[in-house]
Design a protein around this motif. Structure first.
Motif, short mmCIF file in Angstrom:
data_model
loop_
_atom_site.label_atom_id
_atom_site.label_comp_id
_atom_site.label_asym_id
_atom_site.label_seq_id
_atom_site.Cartn_x
_atom_site.Cartn_y
_atom_site.Cartn_z
N ARG A 189 42.27 -74.24 76.61
CA ARG A 189 43.74 -74.30 77.26
C ARG A 189 44.16 -73.19 77.84
O ARG A 189 45.09 -73.46 78.98
N THR A 190 43.01 -72.65 78.83
CA THR A 190 43.46 -71.82 80.12
C THR A 190 43.51 -72.59 81.02
O THR A 190 44.11 -72.09 82.83
N PHE A 191 41.98 -73.62 81.48
CA PHE A 191 41.82 -74.16 82.43
C PHE A 191 42.52 -75.55 82.81
O PHE A 191 43.15 -76.21 83.93
N ASN A 192 41.73 -76.76 81.84
CA ASN A 192 41.95 -77.48 81.67
C ASN A 192 43.35 -78.04 81.35
O ASN A 192 43.86 -79.57 81.82
N THR A 202 48.95 -69.65 86.54
CA THR A 202 48.68 -68.71 86.63
C THR A 202 49.22 -67.93 87.31
O THR A 202 50.14 -68.35 88.90
N VAL A 203 50.37 -66.65 87.16
CA VAL A 203 51.22 -65.71 88.35
C VAL A 203 50.32 -65.00 88.35
O VAL A 203 48.64 -63.95 87.53
N THR A 204 50.02 -64.76 89.68
CA THR A 204 49.41 -63.46 90.07
C THR A 204 50.52 -62.21 90.46
O THR A 204 51.93 -62.81 90.83
N PRO A 210 46.81 -69.71 79.06
CA PRO A 210 47.26 -70.83 78.79
C PRO A 210 48.77 -71.19 79.16
O PRO A 210 49.65 -70.45 80.13
N LYS A 211 49.32 -72.54 79.19
CA LYS A 211 50.47 -72.72 79.64
C LYS A 211 51.55 -72.51 78.56
O LYS A 211 51.46 -72.19 78.15
#
Length: 363
Positions: A176-179, A184-186, A303-304
């Motif tokens: 869910r987080t990478f694939n 990603t917000v910085t 996640p998205k």
């Protein structure tokens, strides 16, 4: 509680993470119901150089004239892209204690140019970069991607830990987080130096992160006017709430990245790992002495926006909230009434409730 009795932050070696060694015991100690919700990773290749390149730019951006900075504000994203200062309220007043520059280090436009997605999820808008500081884009992107890559083996270890409790969990958190996500917000942060005459209170109030995991670059302390580096200020910086309600300093050592677990992980693991409330204490410079600012960089890996989150098979909804909830923040149980829930929905609900919590009464 004496300092020597305070719980210690778990430290992992990047070499062990990269080798795939079993670190689930350390992950449980750091992120489980009895942990502090944060760990350090040492010996990350290239981290020190990337930090030195990026963090001084927070001060440079913040010192640009207001009419220049206003060009890089994006109200459509609720000021979650580009520059933001004083757009949030805390205790009924604009929060001017810090200035933030937001960007996605992975892609320039997470929506892929889809205007319908941007309309539905304004936080998915494209990056904005200040031409006055051309070094910012490469420095922020490099540091953000380094933190993002370092987080991957940590989340793989979390998945292993969760699978020991819920075997069908598999690699859900990583997937869910990478694939499945480029969301990603910085946040590059300049905490303005203040004196006794213009004290602004704490630099950042108590909260949980909504992310899967948040990477934290160790802060840099500077003289506001000269930009000269100074030693970290005792009693100021990042603090977490311990599981017994104690307030514990956890600022990352200069040679370590910090990784704080977020509420998306708490939901997707059924409470096997748990987010911890945290805040940033400000430093008040005595009148007549050089003001001291704090520069740092947070990477919210998540996640998205349309990801549907639910506890693992075999876990109950109530397991998400195992253990006691803090009275320092609006508890997750007040913002999450049922699963499945979309990540973007959790974000929106959390923003609304936190705003009301931090600004009680008529506005």
């Amino acid at each position: 509680m004496a300092a020597s009795d305070e719980p210690k932050v778990v430290v992992l070696d990047y070499k062990d993470l990269a080798a795939g060694n079993d670190l689930t015991a350390q992950i449980k100690e750091a992120y489980g119901p009895e942990g502090l919700g944060i760990l350090y990773v040492k010996n990350v290749p290239g981290m020190q150089e990337a930090r030195e390149d990026l963090l001084p730019l927070a001060r440079r951006v913040a010192q640009l004239p207001e009419d220049v900075l206003s060009k890089y504000e994006d109200s459509t994203s609720y000021f979650n892209i580009g520059w933001s200062r004083g757009k949030e309220k805390f205790k009924g007043k604009p929060d001017i204690a810090k200035g933030s520059f937001y960007a996605n280090p992975l892609v320039e436009d997470p929506s892929g140019g889809d205007e319908e997605i941007q309309k539905m999820w304004p936080v998915a808008r494209p990056n904005i970069w200040p031409t006055e500081v051309p070094e910012l884009k490469p420095a922020l992107t490099k540091m953000g991607r380094l933190v993002h890559e370092t987080a991957k083996p940590i989340i793989q270890q979390v998945d292993k830990l969760v699978s020991e409790v819920y075997p069908e969990h598999g690699t859900t958190l990583y997937d869910r987080t990478f694939n499945e996500s480029n969301f990603t917000v910085t946040r590059l942060l300049h905490y303005f130096g203040v004196t006794e005459s213009d004290a602004l209170g704490d630099w950042c109030g108590w909260h949980n992160d909504n992310s899967t995991i948040t990477g934290l670059v160790p802060a840099m302390w500077l003289e506001e006017d000269s930009g000269r580096q100074v030693d970290p200020i005792p009693g100021a910086g990042l603090f977490v709430e311990g599981r017994k309600g104690e307030t514990i300093p956890v600022a990352s050592p200069k040679d370590c990245l910090g990784f704080q677990i977020g509420e998306a992980s708490q939901i997707l693991t059924g409470g096997v790992v748990q987010a911890t409330p945290h805040m940033v204490k400000g430093h008040i410079t005595p009148d007549g002495q050089p003001k001291i600012s704090r520069e740092t960089y947070a990477v919210f890996i998540q996640p998205k926006w349309d990801c549907v989150m639910q506890e693992p098979k075999g876990a109950g909804f109530e397991d998400i909230f195992r253990g006691s909830e803090s009275d320092k923040i609006p508890p997750l149980s007040s913002r999450l009434k049922a699963t499945p829930v979309g990540f973007g929905e959790l974000l929106n609900q959390s923003h609304l409730i936190y705003y009301g919590y931090n600004n009680p009464g008529p506005n």
